[in-house]
Motif scaffolding. Structure first.
Motif, PDB file in Angstrom:
ATOM      1  N   ILE A   4     -35.503   6.068 -26.135  1.00 40.20           N
ATOM      2  CA  ILE A   4     -34.487   5.477 -25.272  1.00 40.20           C
ATOM      3  C   ILE A   4     -33.435   6.523 -24.958  1.00 40.20           C
ATOM      4  CG2 ILE A   4     -33.211   4.579 -27.269  1.00 40.20           C
ATOM      5  CD1 ILE A   4     -32.435   2.213 -25.441  1.00 40.20           C
ATOM      6  N   VAL A   5     -33.042   6.551 -23.695  1.00 41.40           N
ATOM      7  CA  VAL A   5     -31.964   7.442 -23.241  1.00 41.40           C
ATOM      8  C   VAL A   5     -30.977   6.586 -22.444  1.00 41.40           C
ATOM      9  CG1 VAL A   5     -31.341   9.466 -21.900  1.00 41.40           C
ATOM     10  CG2 VAL A   5     -33.529   9.431 -23.175  1.00 41.40           C
ATOM     11  N   ILE A   6     -29.645   6.590 -22.894  1.00 42.83           N
ATOM     12  CA  ILE A   6     -28.615   5.773 -22.207  1.00 42.83           C
ATOM     13  C   ILE A   6     -27.530   6.730 -21.699  1.00 42.83           C
ATOM     14  CG2 ILE A   6     -26.907   3.956 -22.455  1.00 42.83           C
ATOM     15  CD1 ILE A   6     -28.587   2.844 -24.741  1.00 42.83           C
ATOM     16  N   ASP A   7     -27.354   6.668 -20.391  1.00 42.55           N
ATOM     17  CA  ASP A   7     -26.352   7.530 -19.742  1.00 42.55           C
ATOM     18  C   ASP A   7     -25.335   6.611 -19.062  1.00 42.55           C
ATOM     19  OD1 ASP A   7     -24.954   9.552 -18.569  1.00 42.55           O
ATOM     20  OD2 ASP A   7     -26.544  10.112 -17.139  1.00 42.55           O
ATOM     21  N   THR A   8     -24.054   6.714 -19.518  1.00 41.84           N
ATOM     22  CA  THR A   8     -23.000   5.846 -18.943  1.00 41.84           C
ATOM     23  C   THR A   8     -22.243   6.622 -17.915  1.00 41.84           C
ATOM     24  OG1 THR A   8     -21.350   6.449 -20.597  1.00 41.84           O
ATOM     25  CG2 THR A   8     -22.846   4.638 -21.137  1.00 41.84           C
ATOM     26  N   SER A   9     -21.595   5.867 -16.985  1.00 39.36           N
ATOM     27  CA  SER A   9     -20.776   6.519 -15.948  1.00 39.36           C
ATOM     28  C   SER A   9     -19.401   6.902 -16.486  1.00 39.36           C
ATOM     29  CB  SER A   9     -20.610   5.553 -14.754  1.00 39.36           C
ATOM     30  OG  SER A   9     -19.989   4.353 -15.182  1.00 39.36           O
ATOM     31  N   ALA A  10     -19.043   6.294 -17.657  1.00 41.68           N
ATOM     32  CA  ALA A  10     -17.707   6.565 -18.207  1.00 41.68           C
ATOM     33  C   ALA A  10     -17.751   7.757 -19.156  1.00 41.68           C
ATOM     34  CB  ALA A  10     -17.197   5.326 -18.924  1.00 41.68           C
ATOM     35  N   THR A  11     -18.661   7.786 -20.130  1.00 41.37           N
ATOM     36  CA  THR A  11     -18.648   8.823 -21.172  1.00 41.37           C
ATOM     37  C   THR A  11     -19.871   9.710 -21.123  1.00 41.37           C
ATOM     38  OG1 THR A  11     -19.730   7.286 -22.702  1.00 41.37           O
ATOM     39  CG2 THR A  11     -17.338   7.339 -22.706  1.00 41.37           C
ATOM     40  N   GLY A  12     -20.815   9.487 -20.212  1.00 42.34           N
ATOM     41  CA  GLY A  12     -22.024  10.317 -20.134  1.00 42.34           C
ATOM     42  C   GLY A  12     -23.128   9.772 -21.022  1.00 42.34           C
ATOM     43  N   ILE A  13     -23.958  10.658 -21.552  1.00 47.82           N
ATOM     44  CA  ILE A  13     -25.118  10.239 -22.365  1.00 47.82           C
ATOM     45  C   ILE A  13     -24.614   9.803 -23.711  1.00 47.82           C
ATOM     46  CG2 ILE A  13     -27.255  10.997 -23.484  1.00 47.82           C
ATOM     47  CD1 ILE A  13     -27.687  12.920 -21.169  1.00 47.82           C
ATOM     48  N   LEU A  27     -21.720  -1.691 -22.005  1.00 47.85           N
ATOM     49  CA  LEU A  27     -21.465  -0.602 -21.059  1.00 47.85           C
ATOM     50  C   LEU A  27     -20.205  -0.888 -20.242  1.00 47.85           C
ATOM     51  CD1 LEU A  27     -25.082   0.203 -19.754  1.00 47.85           C
ATOM     52  CD2 LEU A  27     -23.612   1.696 -21.123  1.00 47.85           C
ATOM     53  N   TYR A  28     -20.020  -2.149 -19.966  1.00 47.81           N
ATOM     54  CA  TYR A  28     -18.829  -2.494 -19.176  1.00 47.81           C
ATOM     55  C   TYR A  28     -17.581  -2.288 -19.999  1.00 47.81           C
ATOM     56  CZ  TYR A  28     -15.621  -5.286 -16.347  1.00 47.81           C
ATOM     57  OH  TYR A  28     -14.541  -5.709 -15.618  1.00 47.81           O
ATOM     58  N   ASN A  29     -17.601  -2.647 -21.262  1.00 45.84           N
ATOM     59  CA  ASN A  29     -16.442  -2.513 -22.139  1.00 45.84           C
ATOM     60  C   ASN A  29     -16.332  -1.124 -22.736  1.00 45.84           C
ATOM     61  OD1 ASN A  29     -15.686  -5.240 -21.805  1.00 45.84           O
ATOM     62  ND2 ASN A  29     -17.210  -5.877 -23.329  1.00 45.84           N
ATOM     63  N   VAL A  30     -17.256  -0.291 -22.379  1.00 47.10           N
ATOM     64  CA  VAL A  30     -17.302   1.094 -22.871  1.00 47.10           C
ATOM     65  C   VAL A  30     -17.194   1.100 -24.395  1.00 47.10           C
ATOM     66  CG1 VAL A  30     -16.447   3.437 -22.554  1.00 47.10           C
ATOM     67  CG2 VAL A  30     -16.097   1.757 -20.753  1.00 47.10           C
ATOM     68  N   ASP A  31     -18.134   0.380 -25.029  1.00 45.28           N
ATOM     69  CA  ASP A  31     -18.171   0.317 -26.497  1.00 45.28           C
ATOM     70  C   ASP A  31     -19.413   1.107 -26.931  1.00 45.28           C
ATOM     71  OD1 ASP A  31     -18.153  -0.237 -29.156  1.00 45.28           O
ATOM     72  OD2 ASP A  31     -18.139  -2.437 -28.920  1.00 45.28           O
ATOM     73  N   ASP A  32     -19.163   2.398 -27.150  1.00 38.12           N
ATOM     74  CA  ASP A  32     -20.304   3.293 -27.454  1.00 38.12           C
ATOM     75  C   ASP A  32     -20.972   2.933 -28.766  1.00 38.12           C
ATOM     76  OD1 ASP A  32     -19.795   4.597 -25.125  1.00 38.12           O
ATOM     77  OD2 ASP A  32     -18.771   6.297 -26.042  1.00 38.12           O
TER      78      ASP A  32
END
Length: 573
Positions: free
Chosen positions: A88-97, A64-69
């Motif tokens: 599982i549901v993953i929502d990032t602050s950079a790219t969203g869900i 998540l830190y490296n924004v490696d989807d």
């Protein structure tokens, strides 16, 4: 039998009850165990969910830190394939869900776990983990299967154990007890039930054995008592037979005493009843002797002196006079009728009318005047009718002798029948009405002054003792005469009713007071003075009637008293 409850057996019933209790107990234990295990599993799964959420945050922090989807997606798929989580549901602050794979069915017991991912106070996104109940349900199913297998095994072992051990042992004990009870029930009180090794069963057996010993003792006592009773009954029966013979003898004496008492009261009347016809016979014979002595020698000369007309009157008067005097029921005109006939003869110019009228009246021929009138015109009519009158009166005297002798014979026959000493132990057919008529003949002198007797007979024949029955009628009629006190009416009736002969004697006297009606059949109870009786008459009547299988009773009210006698009808007549 319909409605009867099915037979029950104690051993089988106890086994079934024990089995049911065991099954219920096992099921309760299973339910409690399942509940406890479920609670434990749920707590364990919740702890595992917490750990899984923490581990997932740790694993996904760097991607998540490296924004490696792509790396995030691969990790999410790996987590889902492990079976530990269902969604599982993953929502990032950079790219969203980045990953959105929710669980097909949400768990009822494990809530979703949501975690924030931070790195050096820098917010990277959120992770939501969802779980299912599959693991919980699988664990419960396995446990249930294991429990069912255990229950089946336990029940199988239980049934085998009860069948082989308990049932055989209990049947062996109870079969001996049942056999002993059957022997006792069949009357074999000498049988002793053998004891077992079980204290409670032996207590019952001891009670039964003690009961049989007591019964044997009581039976011995009863046998002894029965022997004593039989001996005493035999002795008492002999005494009773002697008493009955003596009682029968006393009853016969009492009845004969009653007859003598009644005869004493009737003796004066009987003497009068005999004197009356004997006096009439004596008077008739005296008249006949006088007529023969005086008239018979003169009669041939008198007949020879008659002319043809005189002879016609003589023969006509003789024929009519003899015919009219064959019975005592001759025509007796009143004084006025005699005067009228005398006047008629004078009008017809009949000589000697007063004397002719008197002679015709003596012979009872005034009602034959039309037949004699043509012959009465001759001058010698008075002498001829006087001569014929003597002859006709002789015929009447013969009828008086016949009637009087018959009456005397009836009185004597009734008295002989009443006083007969013949005793009939068995019953015979009795003409009740002839029996009552004989008694009325004996009592005629008591009844003819002021008391009228009516009979309503139905041709009744009964089965009774002939030697004593007339004494019943004598007592009942005599009692009625006494209460009437010289004035009143007695009605005697016979009839058939309900297969029995009913004889009633009714009087219109003052009646019997209600307070003494129940006592009048008691011996020595009387309302009369000692000169009229000792109070034995109705008691004698009751005894006589009862010996003939009959019954006597009274119904009384002021102005009417009826005594009823019921006797068996004659079997044949």
């Amino acid at each position: 039998m319909a409605g009867k409850n099915p037979a029950k057996r104690l051993i089988e019933g106890t086994q079934v009850l024990s089995l049911v209790i065991s099954i219920v107990t096992i099921f309760i234990v299973q339910i409690v165990s399942i509940f406890a295990i479920s609670v434990f599993i749920i707590l364990d799964l919740n702890n595992k969910a917490e750990n899984a959420a923490d581990e997932t945050v740790y694993i996904l922090t760097e991607p998540l830190y490296n924004v490696d989807d792509s790396q995030i997606i691969r990790i999410a798929d790996a987590l889902l394939s492990s079976g530990r989580i269902s969604g599982i549901v993953i929502d990032t602050s950079a790219t969203g869900i980045v990953v959105n794979k929710p669980a097909p069915v949400q768990s009822r017991w494990i809530k979703p776990r949501i975690r924030e991912v931070n790195y050096s106070d820098f917010f990277l996104g959120t992770i939501e983990l969802q779980f299912s109940d599959n693991e919980l349900l699988l664990t419960i199913k396995r446990f249930l299967f294991a429990m069912v297998v255990a229950v089946i095994a336990i029940l199988t072992v239980y049934l085998i154990a009860t069948r082989v051990l308990i049932q055989k042992r209990t049947k062996r004990v109870f079969s001996a007890l049942s056999e002993g009870i059957s022997e006792i029930g069949a009357g074999n009180y000498a049988y002793t039930i053998p004891e077992t090794d079980y204290e409670d069963i032996d207590a019952i057996i001891n009670l039964l054995n003690e009961m049989t010993r007591r019964i044997q003792g009581k039976n011995a006592e009863l046998v002894e008592i029965n022997v004593s009773l039989e001996r005493r009954v035999t002795e008492r029966t002999a005494e009773l037979e002697d008493s009955l013979v003596e009682l029968r003898r006393m009853q016969e004496r009492l009845i004969e005493s009653g007859k003598l008492s009644a005869l004493g009261q009737l003796s004066a009347g009987i003497a009068h009843e005999l004197n009356t016809p004997l006096g009439a016979i004596q008077s008739a014979v005296s008249s006949m002797v006088n007529s023969f002595d005086k008239k018979l020698p003169e009669q041939p000369a008198f007949i020879a002196s008659l002319s043809d007309q005189d002879r016609d009157l003589y023969m006509k008067a003789v024929v009519l006079g003899v015919e009219s005097n064959k019975t005592l029921d001759i025509y007796l005109p009143s004084r006025r009728e005699t005067k009228d006939i005398e006047a008629l003869l004078k009008q017809q110019n009949i000589p000697n009318s007063p004397e002719v009228t008197a002679c015709l009246a003596d012979m009872g021929l005034l009602n034959k005047l039309d037949d004699l009138l043509p012959y009465l015109t001759i001058n010698r009519n008075r002498d001829i009718l006087a001569e014929v009158s003597d002859t006709v009166i002789i015929r009447r005297m013969i009828e008086v002798i016949s009637e009087s002798s018959a009456k005397a014979s009836n009185v004597i026959e009734a008295l002989r029948s009443y006083l007969t000493t013949t005793v009939f132990d068995t019953t015979k057919v009795i003409d009740v009405e002839t029996d009552i008529k004989k008694v009325l003949t004996l009592m005629h002198n008591l009844l003819k002054h002021g008391i009228s007797v009516k009979t309503e007979f139905a041709g009744l024949f009964v089965q009774a003792r002939a030697d004593t029955l007339s004494n019943v009628w004598m007592n009942l009629i005599r009692n009625a005469v006494q209460v009437l006190n010289g004035s009143g009416e007695i009605v005697i009736t016979t009839q058939e009713q309900d297969g029995r002969g009913i004889i009633s004697v009714k009087d219109n006297g003052p009646g019997i007071p209600p307070e003494i009606q129940d006592r009048i059949f008691e011996p020595f109870f009387t309302t009369k003075n000692t000169m009229q009786g000792m109070g034995l008459g109705l008691d004698i009547c009751r005894r006589i009637i009862e010996t003939s299988q009959g019954k006597i009773w009274v119904e009384s009210k002021p102005g009417e008293t009826i005594f009823f006698v019921s006797l068996p009808l004659a079997e044949y007549v």
